[in-house]
Design an enzyme around this catalytic site. Structure first.
Site, PDB file in Angstrom:
ATOM      1  N   ALA A  28     -10.771  -3.401  15.487  1.00  0.00           N
ATOM      2  CA  ALA A  28     -10.587  -4.847  15.682  1.00  0.00           C
ATOM      3  C   ALA A  28      -9.477  -5.361  14.764  1.00  0.00           C
ATOM      4  O   ALA A  28      -8.642  -6.188  15.170  1.00  0.00           O
ATOM      5  CB  ALA A  28     -11.894  -5.587  15.404  1.00  0.00           C
TER       6      ALA A  28
ATOM      7  N   TYR B 126     -12.383  -1.455  12.016  1.00  0.00           N
ATOM      8  CA  TYR B 126     -10.994  -0.986  11.869  1.00  0.00           C
ATOM      9  C   TYR B 126     -10.183  -1.250  13.148  1.00  0.00           C
ATOM     10  O   TYR B 126      -9.069  -1.765  13.095  1.00  0.00           O
ATOM     11  CB  TYR B 126     -11.025   0.508  11.532  1.00  0.00           C
ATOM     12  CG  TYR B 126      -9.680   1.137  11.278  1.00  0.00           C
ATOM     13  CD1 TYR B 126      -9.010   0.940  10.071  1.00  0.00           C
ATOM     14  CD2 TYR B 126      -9.083   1.972  12.225  1.00  0.00           C
ATOM     15  CE1 TYR B 126      -7.784   1.544   9.826  1.00  0.00           C
ATOM     16  CE2 TYR B 126      -7.858   2.577  11.986  1.00  0.00           C
ATOM     17  CZ  TYR B 126      -7.221   2.364  10.780  1.00  0.00           C
ATOM     18  OH  TYR B 126      -5.998   2.970  10.541  1.00  0.00           O
TER      19      TYR B 126
ATOM     20  N   LYS C 199      -6.920  -3.716  13.626  1.00  0.00           N
ATOM     21  CA  LYS C 199      -5.610  -3.221  14.082  1.00  0.00           C
ATOM     22  C   LYS C 199      -5.188  -3.897  15.394  1.00  0.00           C
ATOM     23  O   LYS C 199      -4.010  -4.145  15.618  1.00  0.00           O
ATOM     24  CB  LYS C 199      -5.650  -1.689  14.224  1.00  0.00           C
ATOM     25  CG  LYS C 199      -5.897  -0.967  12.896  1.00  0.00           C
ATOM     26  CD  LYS C 199      -4.789  -1.245  11.880  1.00  0.00           C
ATOM     27  CE  LYS C 199      -4.907  -0.395  10.634  1.00  0.00           C
ATOM     28  NZ  LYS C 199      -3.794  -0.611   9.691  1.00  0.00           N
TER      29      LYS C 199
ATOM     30  N   GLY D  58       0.814  -1.232   0.000  1.00  0.00           N
ATOM     31  CA  GLY D  58       0.000   0.000   0.000  1.00  0.00           C
ATOM     32  C   GLY D  58       0.832   1.260   0.000  1.00  0.00           C
ATOM     33  O   GLY D  58       0.694   2.099   0.893  1.00  0.00           O
TER      34      GLY D  58
ATOM     35  N   VAL E 285      -3.985  -7.047  -1.340  1.00  0.00           N
ATOM     36  CA  VAL E 285      -3.394  -7.857  -0.261  1.00  0.00           C
ATOM     37  C   VAL E 285      -4.391  -8.848   0.333  1.00  0.00           C
ATOM     38  O   VAL E 285      -3.999  -9.786   1.031  1.00  0.00           O
ATOM     39  CB  VAL E 285      -2.791  -6.998   0.881  1.00  0.00           C
ATOM     40  CG1 VAL E 285      -1.557  -6.255   0.436  1.00  0.00           C
ATOM     41  CG2 VAL E 285      -3.819  -6.078   1.498  1.00  0.00           C
TER      42      VAL E 285
HETATM   43  P1  NAP Z   1      -4.044   6.037   2.458  1.00  0.00           P
HETATM   44  O1  NAP Z   1      -3.501   7.399   2.196  1.00  0.00           O
HETATM   45  O2  NAP Z   1      -5.486   5.762   2.259  1.00  0.00           O
HETATM   46  O3  NAP Z   1      -3.174   4.989   1.582  1.00  0.00           O
HETATM   47  C1  NAP Z   1      -3.459   3.620   1.677  1.00  0.00           C
HETATM   48  C2  NAP Z   1      -2.564   2.838   0.740  1.00  0.00           C
HETATM   49  O4  NAP Z   1      -2.940   1.448   0.823  1.00  0.00           O
HETATM   50  C3  NAP Z   1      -2.725   3.240  -0.709  1.00  0.00           C
HETATM   51  O5  NAP Z   1      -1.498   3.121  -1.387  1.00  0.00           O
HETATM   52  C4  NAP Z   1      -3.719   2.193  -1.219  1.00  0.00           C
HETATM   53  O6  NAP Z   1      -3.627   1.949  -2.600  1.00  0.00           O
HETATM   54  C5  NAP Z   1      -3.259   0.965  -0.473  1.00  0.00           C
HETATM   55  N1  NAP Z   1      -4.307  -0.065  -0.413  1.00  0.00           N
HETATM   56  C6  NAP Z   1      -5.590   0.073  -0.018  1.00  0.00           C
HETATM   57  N2  NAP Z   1      -6.234  -1.092  -0.117  1.00  0.00           N
HETATM   58  C7  NAP Z   1      -5.326  -1.991  -0.584  1.00  0.00           C
HETATM   59  C8  NAP Z   1      -5.386  -3.375  -0.894  1.00  0.00           C
HETATM   60  N3  NAP Z   1      -6.512  -4.072  -0.748  1.00  0.00           N
HETATM   61  N4  NAP Z   1      -4.270  -3.982  -1.363  1.00  0.00           N
HETATM   62  C9  NAP Z   1      -3.116  -3.274  -1.528  1.00  0.00           C
HETATM   63  N5  NAP Z   1      -2.998  -1.967  -1.251  1.00  0.00           N
HETATM   64  C10 NAP Z   1      -4.102  -1.335  -0.778  1.00  0.00           C
HETATM   65  O7  NAP Z   1      -3.751   5.573   3.944  1.00  0.00           O
HETATM   66  P2  NAP Z   1      -2.628   6.055   4.993  1.00  0.00           P
HETATM   67  O8  NAP Z   1      -3.237   7.087   5.846  1.00  0.00           O
HETATM   68  O9  NAP Z   1      -1.347   6.306   4.303  1.00  0.00           O
HETATM   69  O10 NAP Z   1      -2.540   4.729   5.896  1.00  0.00           O
HETATM   70  C11 NAP Z   1      -1.509   3.772   5.768  1.00  0.00           C
HETATM   71  C12 NAP Z   1      -1.615   2.794   6.913  1.00  0.00           C
HETATM   72  O11 NAP Z   1      -1.513   3.500   8.156  1.00  0.00           O
HETATM   73  C13 NAP Z   1      -2.953   2.050   6.968  1.00  0.00           C
HETATM   74  O12 NAP Z   1      -2.742   0.730   7.402  1.00  0.00           O
HETATM   75  C14 NAP Z   1      -3.725   2.828   7.997  1.00  0.00           C
HETATM   76  O13 NAP Z   1      -4.714   2.040   8.599  1.00  0.00           O
HETATM   77  C15 NAP Z   1      -2.621   3.185   8.963  1.00  0.00           C
HETATM   78  N6  NAP Z   1      -2.946   4.309   9.819  1.00  0.00           N
HETATM   79  C16 NAP Z   1      -3.184   5.551   9.300  1.00  0.00           C
HETATM   80  C17 NAP Z   1      -3.495   6.605  10.155  1.00  0.00           C
HETATM   81  C18 NAP Z   1      -3.750   7.994   9.655  1.00  0.00           C
HETATM   82  O14 NAP Z   1      -4.107   8.858  10.486  1.00  0.00           O
HETATM   83  N7  NAP Z   1      -3.620   8.282   8.368  1.00  0.00           N
HETATM   84  C19 NAP Z   1      -3.544   6.378  11.535  1.00  0.00           C
HETATM   85  C20 NAP Z   1      -3.294   5.117  12.029  1.00  0.00           C
HETATM   86  C21 NAP Z   1      -2.995   4.091  11.165  1.00  0.00           C
HETATM   87  P3  NAP Z   1      -4.686   2.660  -3.575  1.00  0.00           P
HETATM   88  O15 NAP Z   1      -4.435   4.097  -3.427  1.00  0.00           O
HETATM   89  O16 NAP Z   1      -4.364   2.094  -4.902  1.00  0.00           O
HETATM   90  O17 NAP Z   1      -6.041   2.251  -3.027  1.00  0.00           O
END
Ligand code: NAP
Length: 254
Positions: free
Chosen positions: A164, A162, A166, A13, A71
């Site tokens: 659950a 979400y 994590k 991702g 994934v």
């Molecule tokens: P984001 O900007 O939405 O980016 C998510 C990435 O994951 C994108 O590259 C997306 O690809 C890819 N993705 C989504 N579904 C996928 C799948 N089924 N198979 C492969 N790739 C997939 O999210 P982010 O904020 O950077 O978050 C990254 C991680 O950090 C996540 O696990 C999120 O839960 C965690 N997190 C984020 C925050 C926050 O505040 N942002 C806080 C806590 C945890 P596409 O663009 O092609 O869909």
């Protein structure tokens, strides 16, 4: 240095957001990066975002290769890792970053929204760990780092699926850390708080301000804040750390 001698890093991702920052922070002349992304809805924009990550990583000195792979689908993930192994013969670092949200209050949450979040966030992490571990065990070396969330520890209304998923990543991390420790593989998680990415950009102003009010350091995190913790856990300085969760949340959870 030949490609077979370089450090091979796989990040899930990483077309944008935290995943892109992780790729950039790990990039360097001795590292080859593979990452995936998946967006059936708007492929042109997603392919362009992935190409931009590839370009930025190349500018930072690494070669980067991306593939659109969900994934949540084991056979597609297996094909992705097969390509990595065909081309480099090893996997040194796996970062499980791909994640989605499908928020809603418990009593209104649809079965498909529960299933898809668990499939991508938790099953996807399990599948990547399982496949990468086979190679890391033969190498007797590896670093597995999974991106959880502060809500795994605190809970958050509207995020039953979400939180659950994590929390599941944290249990998975601790068990796999114990299983793989004898083979020289460390397995850790990072729990980000409120990080400015597309995932949080869509939140209404009120919800955003409510989250920020809970951050003792008084600001939203940046993707680079999370990437810095990944770089540490992937480094030799973290060789004696396994089964841990590092919170990168400005103090939201203590
Ligand atoms: P984001 O900007 O939405 O980016 C998510 C990435 O994951 C994108 O590259 C997306 O690809 C890819 N993705 C989504 N579904 C996928 C799948 N089924 N198979 C492969 N790739 C997939 O999210 P982010 O904020 O950077 O978050 C990254 C991680 O950090 C996540 O696990 C999120 O839960 C965690 N997190 C984020 C925050 C926050 O505040 N942002 C806080 C806590 C945890 P596409 O663009 O092609 O869909």
């Amino acid at each position: 240095m030949s490609d077979k001698k370089k450090r091979t890093v796989v990040v899930t991702g990483a077309s944008r957001g935290i995943g892109r920052s992780i790729c950039l922070a790990l990039a360097g002349p001795d590292t080859i990066i593979y990452f995936n992304y998946f967006a059936p809805g708007d492929p042109a924009a997603e392919i362009a975002a992935a190409a931009e990550t590839e370009k930025l990583v190349a500018d930072a000195g690494s070669s980067a290769t991306s593939m659109s792979v969900n994934v949540a689908v084991e056979k597609d993930v297996a094909g992705f890792f097969e390509k990595v192994l065909d081309e480099t013969g090893r996997i040194d670092v796996l970062v499980n970053n791909a994640g989605i949200t499908k928020d809603g209050l418990l009593v209104r949450m649809k079965e498909k929204d529960w299933d898809s979040v668990l499939d991508v966030n938790l099953k996807g992490t399990f599948t990547c760990m399982k496949i990468a571990a086979k190679t890391m065990m033969k190498q007797r070396y590896g670093r597995i780092i999974s991106i959880a969330s502060v809500v795994a520890a605190t809970g958050n209304p509207g995020q039953a699926n979400y939180s659950a998923s994590k929390a599941g990543i944290i249990g998975l991390t601790k068990t796999v850390a114990r299983e793989l420790a004898p083979r020289g593989i460390t397995v850790n998680a990072i729990a980000p708080g409120f990080i400015e990415t597309d995932m949080t950009a869509s939140l209404p102003e009120k919800a955003r301000n409510a989250m920020l009010d809970q951050v003792p350091l008084g600001r939203a995190g940046q993707p680079e804040d999370v990437a810095a913790a990944v770089v540490f856990l992937a480094s030799e300085s973290a060789a004696y750390i396994t089964g841990q969760v590092i919170h990168v949340s400005g103090g939201m959870y203590m």
